[in-house]
Each structure stands twice: as C-alpha cells, then as structure tokens.
Scaffold this motif. Structure first.
Motif, PDB file in Angstrom:
ATOM      1  N   THR A 124      -7.587  -0.391   3.104  1.00 44.78           N
ATOM      2  CA  THR A 124      -6.652   0.599   2.841  1.00 44.78           C
ATOM      3  C   THR A 124      -6.146   0.565   1.161  1.00 44.78           C
ATOM      4  O   THR A 124      -6.029   1.752   0.749  1.00 44.78           O
ATOM      5  N   PHE A 125      -5.953  -0.743   0.924  1.00 46.41           N
ATOM      6  CA  PHE A 125      -5.216  -0.892  -0.292  1.00 46.41           C
ATOM      7  C   PHE A 125      -6.446  -0.505  -1.542  1.00 46.41           C
ATOM      8  O   PHE A 125      -5.747   0.278  -2.486  1.00 46.41           O
TER       9      PHE A 125
ATOM     10  N   ALA B 212      -0.728   6.224   4.192  1.00 44.77           N
ATOM     11  CA  ALA B 212      -0.799   4.506   4.062  1.00 44.77           C
ATOM     12  C   ALA B 212      -1.047   4.464   5.554  1.00 44.77           C
ATOM     13  O   ALA B 212       0.186   4.340   6.349  1.00 44.77           O
TER      14      ALA B 212
ATOM     15  N   THR C  81       0.915  -1.217  -0.140  1.00 46.16           N
ATOM     16  CA  THR C  81      -0.096   0.171   0.009  1.00 46.16           C
ATOM     17  C   THR C  81       0.921   1.189  -0.069  1.00 46.16           C
ATOM     18  O   THR C  81       0.594   2.173  -0.694  1.00 46.16           O
TER      19      THR C  81
END
Length: 399
Positions: free
Chosen positions: A77-78, A38, A24
């Motif tokens: 998050t990715f 991130a 990420t």
C-alpha cells in the motif's frame, strides 16, 4: 531462536507495520489531498494476531506467516501511494517493488496457512511436496512480474516503466513463467483445502475445534469469491446496475472475511484456552442465512403478487408493500422454527436425537413411580445424549 529473540522480532515487525499504517494516510493526504484511499489499516488483524502467536509460540509457523503477510501488505500500500506521483525520487523502484509484493501478502497466507494450521506443522512429510509447489508458485510469479517489460499498472500521473524489464525472448519466457506460477498456485490452493479436510477428519477434541474455526471462515469467504467468479465469467465487464451493486457487496464481504474474519478465527483458535462453541456459530449461520433468503424471497414474491392483484384497485404500491411487510413479520417465528428443526435434523443429527430423547424421558418421568426403573431410564438417557465412557448413579437412602 530463543523465546526472547522471537518476542523482540515479532513485536518489531508489528511496530514496522504500525509505522507503515500511520505513514501511508499522511502520504496520501500530502499527495492527493485526502486519506480515504489508505487501506493498509485493514491488515492490523494479521499483524496483531501474528505478533501474539509468534511471541508466545515461536515454533508455530502460523504467527510468522501472518506477520510477513501484514508487513508485505503495508509495503504494498505504501509503495502504491508513493509511486502514484511518478516525479517523486525513486518512484520507478517503488513501482517495481509494488509490482510483486501482492504475491507475498496474498499468496503466502492463502497457500501455506491451510497446510500448517493450527500447530504450524504439516500433516506428514509427504506434504513437503505441496510446500515446494507453493514456493515455486510464489517464486515464479515474483520473477515473472519483477522482470517483465512494460509499464506498471499504477494510478500514477504518468506511465512508469519497469527499470529491470527484460524484452525479447527472455520476456516471452517470463510471461510463460508467470502462467506456470498461476497454475502451481491454483494446484496448491486445492491441495491446501484437501489438507484442511483431512486434518478436520483426523483431529479430535480441542484440535478439531481449532480447525473447525479456520474452515468455517474459509467456507464463508468462498461464497463471495464464487459470486465474483461467476459474475466475471457470465456478465463480463458490462454489468447492469443491480449486478454492479452485488459485485461491490461480494468484494467487500470477501475483503472483510479475509482481512478481519480470518485473523480473528486464527486468534480464537490458537490463543484461547476455552474455545467458543463453533457448532453453535455454524448452526446459527445456517439457520439465519436460510431464514434471510426465505423471508427475502417471500417479501419480493408477495410484493409482486399483491401489486398485480391490487393494481386495478389502487394506483400506488404502498398497500402491497405494507401488507407484504406484515406477512413477513408474521412468518418470522414459524419459519425460524421450521428451519431450525430442518438444520438440526440434517446437519446436527446428534443434537436433534438428544433433544427428542430428553423430551421422551420427560414424558415418562411424569408417570414413572418406580425409583429403580427411573434410575435405569436416566442412565440410558445420559448414555444416548452425552455418550460418556462410564455412567454411575448414586441415590440418597432414606434416613
């Protein structure tokens, strides 16, 4: 599931999370030029503690809940970073996946950890109804979000529409389903808190220490949560600068307590054979929290008061600040002593009574010459302070 398969699966999920955590920031740097956004690495506590618990105790649902929450957080998050460039291949599907992953990594531990901690089992079969409510809440929120029409709320370079959005009467029904899921989630959270309280009252020994660690972190997290809720209700969106700073502090305190403090408390409670003395931790939290509030209020009050008094004599406020600092420094020790005594007397009465009993015994010991009377007094003190099941005293005879 055999222990070998459980270990392989647990550490495979942990490895998958590590890959997401490493990929990420690189994706953020490639697309946006920096990697500070991130935050997936904050879930490393959930992943590591979950892998340790699941590999050592495969039958404990706590470890698997933590692992699923960590992997869902990593995927959330990715996909947020990937969908931020709407022109990327599959950005719409990444946004669709991101739209409902929040309910997996946030609701699963919030709704179910309180019900099964620490042994991974419910208090009784009647609590299966609460599990059903939690599953219904998560399912209703996921369905109501995944198929809702409209544009995803993502920091994308252009709007991304839901590829599976359904409009018309079905869309209205999905909106109603989402609201019902929120109500079910709130009810399950309240019942989960009731479960923790009941488990704390019924448990003894090491199990009580385990539940106390979990309840301690949850109570700490409740403070910034209540601050954020009160600010949103009272002040709304138009916040003064000082209240904006308070919101930022409360938000990050909540994040740290949930993503770092909660897995740390779970790891200490489940994996340690000899638990830290949680009563000492709670005692110090109450004492130094009250001491910080007292000294802060005293400092602000003294600065304002001294400025009013010294303003006709001095134009600046440096003298008032210096005098207030010296006054607070002199107040530290007596204030700490008074607050410690108050906390022990109010919340740790057994410790307070034991200290007074030992003090009284020490006073009698200086004047007591009769060995038999001294032995009787000693046994009474041991019974009152330590409360053993049986007391015996052996005295060495004269040669």
């Amino acid at each position: 599931m055999s222990p070998r398969v459980a270990r392989w699966l647990a550490w495979s999920l942990f490895g998958f999370f590590v890959v997401l955590a490493a990929t990420t920031p690189v994706l953020v740097a490639v697309r946006n030029g920096h990697a500070s956004d991130a935050l997936v690495a904050t879930g490393i506590g959930f992943a590591l503690v979950g892998a340790l618990v699941a590999s050592r105790q495969p039958g404990n649902a706590v470890g698997w809940l933590l692992l699923v929450a960590a992997v869902a957080l990593g995927l959330d998050t990715f996909t947020t970073v990937y969908a931020s460039r709407a022109s990327a291949p599959g950005a719409a599907w990444a946004g669709w996946l991101n739209s409902w992953l929040l309910f997996v990594w946030l609701y699963l531990p919030a709704l179910f950890l309180a019900l099964v901690f620490p042994a991974g089992r419910l208090l009784s079969r009647r609590w299966r109804v609460v599990v059903g409510l939690g599953v219904g809440a998560v399912g209703a929120n996921i369905v109501g979000t995944a198929f809702a029409p409209g544009v995803f709320e993502l920091p994308a370079d252009r709007p991304i529409r839901n590829p599976l959005g359904i409009g018309g009467p079905v869309g209205d029904a999905l909106s109603w389903l989402y609201g019902a899921g929120e109500l079910l989630a709130a009810a399950t959270l309240v019942l989960g808190g009731v479960s923790v309280v009941l488990r704390l009252r019924r448990s003894r020994g090491r199990a009580r220490q385990q539940v106390t660690w979990f309840a301690y972190v949850c109570m700490l997290a409740l403070v910034p949560f209540m601050v954020l809720a009160l600010v949103s209700v009272v002040a709304g969106d138009d916040l003064p600068p000082w209240l904006d700073v308070l919101v930022v502090i409360a938000w990050w305190s909540l994040v740290v307590l949930l993503l770092v403090g909660l897995p740390s408390a779970i790891g200490i409670a489940i994996l340690r054979h000899q638990l830290y003395d949680i009563d000492v931790v709670i005692n110090r939290t109450l004492v130094y929290g009250a001491l910080t509030v007292t000294l802060g209020a005293s400092y602000l009050g003294s600065v304002l008061l001294l400025q009013l008094v010294l303003n006709p004599l001095t134009q600046g406020s440096d003298l008032a600040v210096a005098m207030s600092t010296l006054a607070v420094a002199a107040l530290f020790r007596p204030a700490r002593r008074r607050i410690q005594l108050l906390v022990d007397r109010r919340f740790f009465r057994h410790k307070y009574d034991a200290a007074r009993t030992l003090q009284a015994f020490g006073s009698r010991l200086r004047d007591q010459l009769d060995v038999d009377a001294l032995g009787n007094d000693l046994q009474v003190v041991v019974r009152d302070t330590m409360q053993p099941t049986q007391v015996s005293l052996w005295l060495r005879g004269s040669r």
